[in-house]
Design a protein around this motif. Structure first.
Motif, PDB file in Angstrom:
ATOM      1  N   THR A 238      79.523  53.055  41.509  1.00 26.36           N
ATOM      2  CA  THR A 238      79.715  52.220  40.255  1.00 26.36           C
ATOM      3  C   THR A 238      80.294  50.826  40.989  1.00 26.36           C
ATOM      4  O   THR A 238      81.727  50.600  40.673  1.00 26.36           O
ATOM      5  CB  THR A 238      80.297  52.807  39.124  1.00 26.36           C
ATOM      6  OG1 THR A 238      81.741  53.108  39.696  1.00 26.36           O
ATOM      7  CG2 THR A 238      79.635  53.905  38.347  1.00 26.36           C
ATOM      8  N   PRO A 239      79.569  50.042  41.186  1.00 23.77           N
ATOM      9  CA  PRO A 239      79.949  48.743  42.028  1.00 23.77           C
ATOM     10  C   PRO A 239      80.839  47.714  41.145  1.00 23.77           C
ATOM     11  O   PRO A 239      81.777  47.218  41.700  1.00 23.77           O
ATOM     12  CB  PRO A 239      78.774  48.059  42.529  1.00 23.77           C
ATOM     13  CG  PRO A 239      77.639  48.809  42.329  1.00 23.77           C
ATOM     14  CD  PRO A 239      77.891  50.009  41.432  1.00 23.77           C
ATOM     15  N   ASP A 240      80.549  47.809  39.978  1.00 20.07           N
ATOM     16  CA  ASP A 240      81.441  47.067  39.007  1.00 20.07           C
ATOM     17  C   ASP A 240      82.869  47.679  38.812  1.00 20.07           C
ATOM     18  O   ASP A 240      83.801  46.945  38.332  1.00 20.07           O
ATOM     19  CB  ASP A 240      80.721  46.894  37.588  1.00 20.07           C
ATOM     20  CG  ASP A 240      80.672  48.162  36.589  1.00 20.07           C
ATOM     21  OD1 ASP A 240      80.447  49.238  37.551  1.00 20.07           O
ATOM     22  OD2 ASP A 240      80.766  48.078  35.630  1.00 20.07           O
ATOM     23  N   GLN A 241      82.879  48.879  39.380  1.00 15.82           N
ATOM     24  CA  GLN A 241      84.712  49.332  39.468  1.00 15.82           C
ATOM     25  C   GLN A 241      85.012  49.226  40.832  1.00 15.82           C
ATOM     26  O   GLN A 241      86.252  49.691  41.094  1.00 15.82           O
ATOM     27  CB  GLN A 241      84.409  50.856  38.999  1.00 15.82           C
ATOM     28  CG  GLN A 241      84.224  51.016  37.640  1.00 15.82           C
ATOM     29  CD  GLN A 241      84.111  52.345  37.180  1.00 15.82           C
ATOM     30  OE1 GLN A 241      84.540  53.320  37.888  1.00 15.82           O
ATOM     31  NE2 GLN A 241      83.473  52.829  36.007  1.00 15.82           N
ATOM     32  N   VAL A 242      84.405  48.366  41.688  1.00 16.63           N
ATOM     33  CA  VAL A 242      85.099  48.397  42.945  1.00 16.63           C
ATOM     34  C   VAL A 242      85.680  46.766  43.140  1.00 16.63           C
ATOM     35  O   VAL A 242      84.655  45.903  42.970  1.00 16.63           O
ATOM     36  CB  VAL A 242      84.238  48.842  44.003  1.00 16.63           C
ATOM     37  CG1 VAL A 242      84.599  48.295  45.401  1.00 16.63           C
ATOM     38  CG2 VAL A 242      83.624  50.164  43.795  1.00 16.63           C
ATOM     39  N   ARG A 243      86.564  46.448  43.694  1.00 17.62           N
ATOM     40  CA  ARG A 243      87.284  45.257  43.948  1.00 17.62           C
ATOM     41  C   ARG A 243      87.129  44.814  45.473  1.00 17.62           C
ATOM     42  O   ARG A 243      87.031  45.872  46.267  1.00 17.62           O
ATOM     43  CB  ARG A 243      88.598  44.683  43.333  1.00 17.62           C
ATOM     44  CG  ARG A 243      88.575  45.065  42.139  1.00 17.62           C
ATOM     45  CD  ARG A 243      87.588  43.983  41.211  1.00 17.62           C
ATOM     46  NE  ARG A 243      87.701  43.998  39.813  1.00 17.62           N
ATOM     47  CZ  ARG A 243      86.879  44.890  38.952  1.00 17.62           C
ATOM     48  NH1 ARG A 243      85.855  45.407  39.536  1.00 17.62           N
ATOM     49  NH2 ARG A 243      86.796  44.795  37.586  1.00 17.62           N
ATOM     50  N   CYS A 244      87.089  43.687  45.876  1.00 21.71           N
ATOM     51  CA  CYS A 244      86.891  43.377  47.566  1.00 21.71           C
ATOM     52  C   CYS A 244      87.824  42.125  47.775  1.00 21.71           C
ATOM     53  O   CYS A 244      87.981  41.240  46.968  1.00 21.71           O
ATOM     54  CB  CYS A 244      85.546  43.143  47.606  1.00 21.71           C
ATOM     55  SG  CYS A 244      85.335  42.691  49.428  1.00 21.71           S
ATOM     56  N   ALA A 245      88.095  42.435  49.108  1.00 21.10           N
ATOM     57  CA  ALA A 245      88.892  41.231  49.662  1.00 21.10           C
ATOM     58  C   ALA A 245      88.574  40.951  50.994  1.00 21.10           C
ATOM     59  O   ALA A 245      87.999  41.994  51.798  1.00 21.10           O
ATOM     60  CB  ALA A 245      90.653  41.377  49.688  1.00 21.10           C
ATOM     61  N   ILE A 246      88.096  39.873  51.286  1.00 19.20           N
ATOM     62  CA  ILE A 246      87.588  39.420  52.710  1.00 19.20           C
ATOM     63  C   ILE A 246      88.778  38.719  53.485  1.00 19.20           C
ATOM     64  O   ILE A 246      89.194  37.725  52.996  1.00 19.20           O
ATOM     65  CB  ILE A 246      86.423  38.402  52.739  1.00 19.20           C
ATOM     66  CG1 ILE A 246      85.084  39.275  51.932  1.00 19.20           C
ATOM     67  CG2 ILE A 246      85.896  38.022  53.886  1.00 19.20           C
ATOM     68  CD1 ILE A 246      84.123  38.459  51.430  1.00 19.20           C
ATOM     69  N   ASP A 247      89.020  39.354  54.676  1.00 12.85           N
ATOM     70  CA  ASP A 247      90.126  38.984  55.243  1.00 12.85           C
ATOM     71  C   ASP A 247      91.502  38.369  54.421  1.00 12.85           C
ATOM     72  O   ASP A 247      91.888  37.282  54.378  1.00 12.85           O
ATOM     73  CB  ASP A 247      89.691  37.445  56.182  1.00 12.85           C
ATOM     74  CG  ASP A 247      88.804  37.712  57.179  1.00 12.85           C
ATOM     75  OD1 ASP A 247      88.613  39.114  57.795  1.00 12.85           O
ATOM     76  OD2 ASP A 247      87.876  37.092  57.457  1.00 12.85           O
ATOM     77  N   GLN A 248      91.844  39.312  53.648  1.00 10.99           N
ATOM     78  CA  GLN A 248      92.667  39.409  52.486  1.00 10.99           C
ATOM     79  C   GLN A 248      92.886  38.308  51.556  1.00 10.99           C
ATOM     80  O   GLN A 248      94.022  38.055  51.111  1.00 10.99           O
ATOM     81  CB  GLN A 248      94.230  39.475  53.590  1.00 10.99           C
ATOM     82  CG  GLN A 248      94.325  40.394  54.503  1.00 10.99           C
ATOM     83  CD  GLN A 248      95.744  40.460  55.304  1.00 10.99           C
ATOM     84  OE1 GLN A 248      96.542  39.593  55.100  1.00 10.99           O
ATOM     85  NE2 GLN A 248      95.699  41.283  56.297  1.00 10.99           N
ATOM     86  N   ALA A 249      91.623  37.951  51.300  1.00 14.69           N
ATOM     87  CA  ALA A 249      91.557  36.848  50.147  1.00 14.69           C
ATOM     88  C   ALA A 249      90.543  37.711  48.949  1.00 14.69           C
ATOM     89  O   ALA A 249      89.259  38.017  49.608  1.00 14.69           O
ATOM     90  CB  ALA A 249      91.158  35.616  50.260  1.00 14.69           C
ATOM     91  N   PHE A 250      90.889  37.972  47.640  1.00 19.11           N
ATOM     92  CA  PHE A 250      89.950  38.198  46.874  1.00 19.11           C
ATOM     93  C   PHE A 250      88.402  37.530  46.860  1.00 19.11           C
ATOM     94  O   PHE A 250      88.356  36.493  47.198  1.00 19.11           O
ATOM     95  CB  PHE A 250      90.433  38.250  45.472  1.00 19.11           C
ATOM     96  CG  PHE A 250      91.503  39.258  45.179  1.00 19.11           C
ATOM     97  CD1 PHE A 250      91.277  40.492  45.185  1.00 19.11           C
ATOM     98  CD2 PHE A 250      92.918  38.727  44.910  1.00 19.11           C
ATOM     99  CE1 PHE A 250      92.399  41.334  44.802  1.00 19.11           C
ATOM    100  CE2 PHE A 250      93.894  39.557  44.651  1.00 19.11           C
ATOM    101  CZ  PHE A 250      93.600  40.928  44.458  1.00 19.11           C
TER     102      PHE A 250
END
Length: 83
Positions: free
Chosen positions: A49-61
């Motif tokens: 359920t990708p809509d329930q996953v958040r992401c940060a790239i190099d510590q930035a949302f």
């Protein structure tokens, strides 16, 4: 790139972090999530359920359309609420 998993994503994948090399067609966060989902049953469960996953790239949302091409670190975690 280093990929970090937090909370229930870590539990489903079975590790807190892994170092991966992605194929050239993995350009965005959404692409990466889809590619990771194919790595194992645990990864598939984590990204079911990708809509329930958040992401940060190099510590930035970062959102699903953000580029991961030059990322050193990508972190996945559940939505966070404050109190």
């Amino acid at each position: 790139m280093k990929v970090l998993y937090f909370a229930w994503l870590r539990d489903r994948v079975g590790t807190a972090e892994e170092t991966i090399e992605t194929p050239a067609e993995v350009a965005t966060v959404a692409d990466l999530m889809g590619w990771l989902a194919g790595r194992s049953d645990g990864h598939a469960k984590a990204f079911a359920t990708p809509d329930q996953v958040r992401c940060a790239i190099d510590q930035a949302f970062a959102g699903p359309d953000a580029s991961v091409s030059d990322a050193a670190e990508v972190a996945f975690f559940p939505p966070v609420t404050g109190g």
